[in-house]
Design a protein around this motif. Structure first.
Motif, PDB file in Angstrom:
ATOM      1  N   ARG A 106       0.833  -1.200   0.000  1.00 32.80           N
ATOM      2  CA  ARG A 106       0.000   0.000   0.000  1.00 32.80           C
ATOM      3  C   ARG A 106       0.873   1.258   0.000  1.00 32.80           C
ATOM      4  O   ARG A 106       0.603   2.219  -0.721  1.00 32.80           O
ATOM      5  CB  ARG A 106      -0.898  -0.027   1.249  1.00 32.80           C
ATOM      6  CG  ARG A 106      -1.763   1.182   1.460  1.00 32.80           C
ATOM      7  CD  ARG A 106      -3.011   1.133   0.608  1.00 32.80           C
ATOM      8  NE  ARG A 106      -2.866   2.029  -0.514  1.00 32.80           N
ATOM      9  CZ  ARG A 106      -3.586   1.965  -1.639  1.00 32.80           C
ATOM     10  NH1 ARG A 106      -4.486   1.050  -1.791  1.00 32.80           N
ATOM     11  NH2 ARG A 106      -3.399   2.801  -2.608  1.00 32.80           N
TER      12      ARG A 106
ATOM     13  N   LEU B 228       2.454   1.793  -3.396  1.00 36.90           N
ATOM     14  CA  LEU B 228       1.463   2.303  -4.335  1.00 36.90           C
ATOM     15  C   LEU B 228       1.149   3.768  -4.051  1.00 36.90           C
ATOM     16  O   LEU B 228       1.061   4.584  -4.971  1.00 36.90           O
ATOM     17  CB  LEU B 228       0.194   1.455  -4.268  1.00 36.90           C
ATOM     18  CG  LEU B 228      -0.871   1.739  -5.310  1.00 36.90           C
ATOM     19  CD1 LEU B 228      -0.326   1.570  -6.718  1.00 36.90           C
ATOM     20  CD2 LEU B 228      -2.071   0.838  -5.083  1.00 36.90           C
ATOM     21  N   ASP B 229       0.995   4.121  -2.788  1.00 34.79           N
ATOM     22  CA  ASP B 229       0.697   5.508  -2.415  1.00 34.79           C
ATOM     23  C   ASP B 229       1.832   6.455  -2.803  1.00 34.79           C
ATOM     24  O   ASP B 229       1.598   7.630  -3.079  1.00 34.79           O
ATOM     25  CB  ASP B 229       0.432   5.622  -0.911  1.00 34.79           C
ATOM     26  CG  ASP B 229      -0.904   5.035  -0.507  1.00 34.79           C
ATOM     27  OD1 ASP B 229      -1.746   4.757  -1.391  1.00 34.79           O
ATOM     28  OD2 ASP B 229      -1.114   4.835   0.707  1.00 34.79           O
TER      29      ASP B 229
ATOM     30  N   SER C  98       3.658   6.217  -5.446  1.00 32.92           N
ATOM     31  CA  SER C  98       3.802   6.290  -6.899  1.00 32.92           C
ATOM     32  C   SER C  98       3.068   7.492  -7.468  1.00 32.92           C
ATOM     33  O   SER C  98       1.962   7.833  -7.035  1.00 32.92           O
ATOM     34  CB  SER C  98       3.249   5.008  -7.527  1.00 32.92           C
ATOM     35  OG  SER C  98       3.221   5.132  -8.930  1.00 32.92           O
TER      36      SER C  98
ATOM     37  N   ASP D 126       2.211   7.436 -10.635  1.00 31.92           N
ATOM     38  CA  ASP D 126       1.368   6.854 -11.671  1.00 31.92           C
ATOM     39  C   ASP D 126       0.840   5.507 -11.188  1.00 31.92           C
ATOM     40  O   ASP D 126       1.317   4.445 -11.600  1.00 31.92           O
ATOM     41  CB  ASP D 126       2.170   6.708 -12.972  1.00 31.92           C
ATOM     42  CG  ASP D 126       1.325   6.240 -14.142  1.00 31.92           C
ATOM     43  OD1 ASP D 126       0.109   5.996 -13.967  1.00 31.92           O
ATOM     44  OD2 ASP D 126       1.895   6.111 -15.248  1.00 31.92           O
ATOM     45  N   ARG D 127      -0.144   5.543 -10.323  1.00 33.20           N
ATOM     46  CA  ARG D 127      -0.701   4.316  -9.745  1.00 33.20           C
ATOM     47  C   ARG D 127      -1.245   3.371 -10.805  1.00 33.20           C
ATOM     48  O   ARG D 127      -1.100   2.164 -10.704  1.00 33.20           O
ATOM     49  CB  ARG D 127      -1.807   4.654  -8.745  1.00 33.20           C
ATOM     50  CG  ARG D 127      -1.310   5.306  -7.501  1.00 33.20           C
ATOM     51  CD  ARG D 127      -2.459   5.599  -6.588  1.00 33.20           C
ATOM     52  NE  ARG D 127      -1.974   6.321  -5.424  1.00 33.20           N
ATOM     53  CZ  ARG D 127      -2.736   6.689  -4.438  1.00 33.20           C
ATOM     54  NH1 ARG D 127      -4.020   6.439  -4.457  1.00 33.20           N
ATOM     55  NH2 ARG D 127      -2.231   7.344  -3.410  1.00 33.20           N
ATOM     56  N   GLU D 128      -1.889   3.939 -11.805  1.00 31.84           N
ATOM     57  CA  GLU D 128      -2.466   3.095 -12.853  1.00 31.84           C
ATOM     58  C   GLU D 128      -1.384   2.259 -13.527  1.00 31.84           C
ATOM     59  O   GLU D 128      -1.545   1.048 -13.719  1.00 31.84           O
ATOM     60  CB  GLU D 128      -3.199   3.941 -13.895  1.00 31.84           C
ATOM     61  CG  GLU D 128      -3.820   3.105 -15.000  1.00 31.84           C
ATOM     62  CD  GLU D 128      -4.584   3.934 -16.018  1.00 31.84           C
ATOM     63  OE1 GLU D 128      -5.055   3.334 -16.996  1.00 31.84           O
ATOM     64  OE2 GLU D 128      -4.705   5.156 -15.841  1.00 31.84           O
TER      65      GLU D 128
ATOM     66  N   VAL E  13       1.552   1.402 -12.330  1.00 30.08           N
ATOM     67  CA  VAL E  13       2.065   0.422 -11.371  1.00 30.08           C
ATOM     68  C   VAL E  13       1.111  -0.764 -11.280  1.00 30.08           C
ATOM     69  O   VAL E  13       1.524  -1.927 -11.342  1.00 30.08           O
ATOM     70  CB  VAL E  13       2.274   1.058  -9.978  1.00 30.08           C
ATOM     71  CG1 VAL E  13       2.607  -0.013  -8.948  1.00 30.08           C
ATOM     72  CG2 VAL E  13       3.374   2.108 -10.035  1.00 30.08           C
ATOM     73  N   LEU E  14      -0.170  -0.481 -11.154  1.00 30.84           N
ATOM     74  CA  LEU E  14      -1.159  -1.558 -11.036  1.00 30.84           C
ATOM     75  C   LEU E  14      -1.204  -2.413 -12.306  1.00 30.84           C
ATOM     76  O   LEU E  14      -1.329  -3.641 -12.231  1.00 30.84           O
ATOM     77  CB  LEU E  14      -2.537  -0.987 -10.718  1.00 30.84           C
ATOM     78  CG  LEU E  14      -2.706  -0.496  -9.285  1.00 30.84           C
ATOM     79  CD1 LEU E  14      -4.021   0.269  -9.132  1.00 30.84           C
ATOM     80  CD2 LEU E  14      -2.640  -1.651  -8.302  1.00 30.84           C
TER      81      LEU E  14
END
Length: 120
Positions: A81, A84-85, A87, A89-91, A93-94
């Motif tokens: 978490r 991800l937080d 980043s 560019d979360r999209e 990374v996901l």
């Protein structure tokens, strides 16, 4: 939660595998099956983990007993978490993560998302 160094991770592995809170000496004995550390080194690592809020301790007689604040799985999820937080560019990374999972892991994620009660 702050990330763990190599020795901290070794200590946490011992605590996560334990059925009950452990004293420094018990952690030392478990770790020294694979390496040779001093009592004071393990005590310092446990103090640091307590300061970082990875472990809780309670006094029993004149020695602390230590236990992990979260399970290994909870700590791993929290680390993910935080990454991800952090980043921008979360999209992306996901999407990279989604391409790396196995079919079994993908099924687990689909089931978890279907029963997710609400957004984070």
């Amino acid at each position: 939660m702050q990330r763990l160094g190599e020795l901290e991770a070794s200590v946490m592995d011992v605590l996560w595998d334990a059925a009950e809170p452990l004293r420094v000496r018990q952690v030392l004995e478990a770790i020294n099956r694979n390496r040779d550390l001093a009592y004071t080194t393990v005590m310092t690592v446990l103090d640091n983990l307590h300061r970082k809020e990875w472990v809780e301790r309670e006094m029993e007689n004149r020695a602390y007993r230590y236990r992990a604040v979260a399970t290994r799985e909870e700590a791993t999820a929290q680390s993910l978490r935080e990454l991800l937080d952090a980043s921008e560019d979360r999209e992306s990374v996901l999407l990279h993560f989604a391409r790396s999972v196995t079919e079994e892991e993908s099924d687990i994620l689909r089931r978890a998302l279907r029963r997710k009660p609400g957004k984070r």
